[in-house]
Design a protein around this motif. Structure first.
Motif, PDB file in Angstrom:
ATOM      1  N   UNK A 274       2.414 104.101   5.776  1.00 15.85           N
ATOM      2  CA  UNK A 274       2.530 102.656   5.210  1.00 15.85           C
ATOM      3  C   UNK A 274       1.473 102.288   4.341  1.00 15.85           C
ATOM      4  N   UNK A 275       0.224 102.530   4.770  1.00 12.65           N
ATOM      5  CA  UNK A 275      -0.942 102.402   4.034  1.00 12.65           C
ATOM      6  C   UNK A 275      -1.219 103.002   2.631  1.00 12.65           C
ATOM      7  N   UNK A 276      -0.630 104.241   2.739  1.00  7.04           N
ATOM      8  CA  UNK A 276      -0.494 105.114   1.479  1.00  7.04           C
ATOM      9  C   UNK A 276       0.563 104.707   0.532  1.00  7.04           C
ATOM     10  N   UNK A 277       1.725 104.170   1.263  1.00  6.71           N
ATOM     11  CA  UNK A 277       2.812 103.506   0.454  1.00  6.71           C
ATOM     12  C   UNK A 277       2.260 102.503  -0.045  1.00  6.71           C
ATOM     13  N   UNK A 278       1.160 101.565   0.337  1.00 10.24           N
ATOM     14  CA  UNK A 278       0.847 100.408  -0.134  1.00 10.24           C
ATOM     15  C   UNK A 278      -0.149 100.827  -1.496  1.00 10.24           C
ATOM     16  N   UNK A 279      -0.871 101.960  -1.194  1.00  3.73           N
ATOM     17  CA  UNK A 279      -1.887 102.516  -2.078  1.00  3.73           C
ATOM     18  C   UNK A 279      -0.927 103.015  -3.338  1.00  3.73           C
ATOM     19  N   UNK A 280       0.366 103.350  -3.226  1.00  2.00           N
ATOM     20  CA  UNK A 280       1.348 104.024  -4.245  1.00  2.00           C
ATOM     21  C   UNK A 280       1.829 102.869  -4.875  1.00  2.00           C
ATOM     22  N   UNK A 281       2.119 101.721  -4.221  1.00  2.00           N
ATOM     23  CA  UNK A 281       2.435 100.540  -5.126  1.00  2.00           C
ATOM     24  C   UNK A 281       1.353  99.854  -5.769  1.00  2.00           C
ATOM     25  N   UNK A 282       0.109  99.944  -5.419  1.00  2.00           N
ATOM     26  CA  UNK A 282      -0.849  99.570  -6.079  1.00  2.00           C
ATOM     27  C   UNK A 282      -1.248 100.348  -7.260  1.00  2.00           C
ATOM     28  N   UNK A 283      -0.682 101.685  -7.526  1.00  2.00           N
ATOM     29  CA  UNK A 283      -0.967 102.492  -8.626  1.00  2.00           C
ATOM     30  C   UNK A 283      -1.843 103.745  -8.183  1.00  2.00           C
ATOM     31  N   UNK A 284      -2.227 103.910  -6.798  1.00  2.00           N
ATOM     32  CA  UNK A 284      -3.040 105.077  -6.712  1.00  2.00           C
ATOM     33  C   UNK A 284      -2.027 106.025  -5.694  1.00  2.00           C
ATOM     34  N   UNK A 285      -1.423 107.060  -6.026  1.00  2.00           N
ATOM     35  CA  UNK A 285      -0.276 107.734  -5.588  1.00  2.00           C
ATOM     36  C   UNK A 285      -0.921 108.907  -4.901  1.00  2.00           C
ATOM     37  N   UNK A 286      -1.062 108.773  -3.817  1.00  2.00           N
ATOM     38  CA  UNK A 286      -1.758 109.964  -2.967  1.00  2.00           C
ATOM     39  C   UNK A 286      -0.307 110.900  -2.362  1.00  2.00           C
ATOM     40  N   UNK A 287       0.734 110.274  -2.493  1.00  2.00           N
ATOM     41  CA  UNK A 287       1.955 110.766  -1.891  1.00  2.00           C
ATOM     42  C   UNK A 287       2.715 111.645  -2.899  1.00  2.00           C
ATOM     43  N   UNK A 288       2.558 111.406  -3.992  1.00  2.00           N
ATOM     44  CA  UNK A 288       3.344 112.219  -5.023  1.00  2.00           C
ATOM     45  C   UNK A 288       4.745 111.578  -5.118  1.00  2.00           C
ATOM     46  N   UNK A 289       4.479 110.062  -4.817  1.00  2.00           N
ATOM     47  CA  UNK A 289       6.132 109.346  -5.148  1.00  2.00           C
ATOM     48  C   UNK A 289       6.509 109.380  -6.545  1.00  2.00           C
ATOM     49  N   UNK A 290       5.548 109.379  -7.344  1.00  2.00           N
ATOM     50  CA  UNK A 290       6.015 109.271  -8.917  1.00  2.00           C
ATOM     51  C   UNK A 290       5.558 107.766  -9.406  1.00  2.00           C
ATOM     52  N   UNK A 291       6.040 107.804 -10.671  1.00  2.00           N
ATOM     53  CA  UNK A 291       5.420 106.576 -11.421  1.00  2.00           C
ATOM     54  C   UNK A 291       6.521 105.466 -10.989  1.00  2.00           C
ATOM     55  N   UNK A 292       5.988 104.223 -10.951  1.00  2.00           N
ATOM     56  CA  UNK A 292       7.121 103.087 -10.733  1.00  2.00           C
ATOM     57  C   UNK A 292       6.336 101.788 -10.966  1.00  2.00           C
ATOM     58  N   UNK A 293       6.693 100.711 -10.830  1.00  2.00           N
ATOM     59  CA  UNK A 293       6.028  99.472 -11.425  1.00  2.00           C
ATOM     60  C   UNK A 293       5.125  99.367 -10.181  1.00  2.00           C
ATOM     61  N   UNK A 294       4.064  98.916 -10.479  1.00  2.00           N
ATOM     62  CA  UNK A 294       3.119  98.557  -9.477  1.00  2.00           C
ATOM     63  C   UNK A 294       2.815  96.963  -9.071  1.00  2.00           C
ATOM     64  N   UNK A 295       2.190  96.799  -8.021  1.00  2.00           N
ATOM     65  CA  UNK A 295       1.928  95.302  -7.733  1.00  2.00           C
ATOM     66  C   UNK A 295       1.129  95.200  -6.273  1.00  2.00           C
TER      67      UNK A 295
END
Length: 305
Positions: A48-69
């Motif tokens: 969940x913390x890494x999903x938060x990072x991904x949403x922030x624009x720091x993609x450790x999980x390799x989920x790919x590009x998306x709108x950040x926030x």
């Protein structure tokens, strides 16, 4: 009613092509409620913390590009020192610029021991106000965020309506963390029916994802974890993803070369092994070098995250 209800203009809907759907991560539509569930100690709080990072624009999980926030993370079951250790571990994988982005866009609120009940309108209103301008709200865990009967479909449907209202009033998606039932934890089952408690918890959510342990052919490679989207109302089916636990508990992408239905590697398929139908075994320190609270407690061992 807390807001004005405007009828949908049918002819406009016929004639004007709508904008593309906005997903927080694959399958999780913005403004909706989703669930992330697993047996205890598998790593859903880290994820969940890494999903938060991904949403922030720091993609450790390799989920790919998306709108950040921005993300608001409500930590209801872990003490501050544990949260700091998790963030320290994640930070070891980030550059200085990535750390600054994370710190700017992710707010973590340590709330262990703080009275918090989303069935209480005052608490729901507080969260709505606090989440102003936020893209994602994470509640870790749902069982600490209400005083209702988890097995009651009526009460859990009412709780999900509160989360939906918070999402509708803020524009944020709400991701709640939850556990699986005992049999599903034992069998490593991540399907829609494995979530603990009332079926309304996932029936009424628009997105559901589970993580489960899988044994690995190569002990030196560490513990492999499967991420599977069990419910996805607004997108095409999403293949399983696989992660390895690294130092401190951080999850990073593993080889994705597995059968999407079974989660088996080619070697496991040839041997006829069906990992998701086996009772989980206690993992040695070699298999699980970074520790797991769940497995450590089971084995009488200690862990450091």
């Amino acid at each position: 009613m807390s807001r004005e209800i405007t009828p949908l203009h049918i002819m406009s809907a016929f004639q004007v092509e709508p904008p593309a759907l906005d997903f927080i991560i694959s399958g999780f539509l913005s403004g909706t409620v989703g669930a992330l569930y697993s047996p205890g100690g598998v790593g859903k709080s880290f994820l969940a913390l890494e999903i938060a990072a991904s949403v922030a624009g720091v993609d450790l999980l390799g989920f790919g590009p998306h709108c950040t926030g921005r993300t608001l993370y409500i930590a209801l079951e872990d003490p501050e020192i544990v949260l700091r250790r998790r963030l320290f571990a994640i930070g070891s994988h980030l550059s200085l610029q990535q750390r600054e982005i994370f710190a700017e866009k992710v707010e973590v609120l340590p709330m262990l021991g703080v009275p918090f009940d989303l069935r209480d309108g005052r608490h729901a209103n507080w969260l709505t106000a606090r989440a102003d301008g936020v893209r994602l709200i994470i509640a870790d865990t749902l069982s600490r965020a209400h005083s209702g009967d988890e097995s009651s479909n009526g009460e859990m449907a009412q709780l999900l309506r509160v989360l939906e209202r918070i999402g509708a009033n803020t524009g944020a998606s709400v991701l709640f963390l939850h556990h699986v039932n005992k049999s599903s934890g034992r069998d490593r089952n991540g399907d829609q029916f494995s979530i603990r408690g009332a079926s309304a918890l996932l029936d009424n959510a628009r997105f559901g994802a589970a993580i489960t342990y899988l044994e690995h052919d190569d002990a030196a490679a560490g513990t492999r974890i499967r991420y599977s989207v069990s419910k996805n109302n607004y997108a095409a089916p999403i293949p399983h993803r696989y992660f390895l636990r690294h130092e401190g508990g951080v999850l990073l992408p593993a080889s994705q070369e597995h059968d999407d239905e079974t989660g088996e590697s080619p070697k496991e398929q040839r041997m006829g092994q069906r990992l998701n139908h086996h009772k989980p075994k206690a993992l040695s320190s070699l298999l699980n070098p970074c520790g797991s609270p769940y497995l450590a407690a089971k084995n009488g061992e200690t862990h450091d995250w």
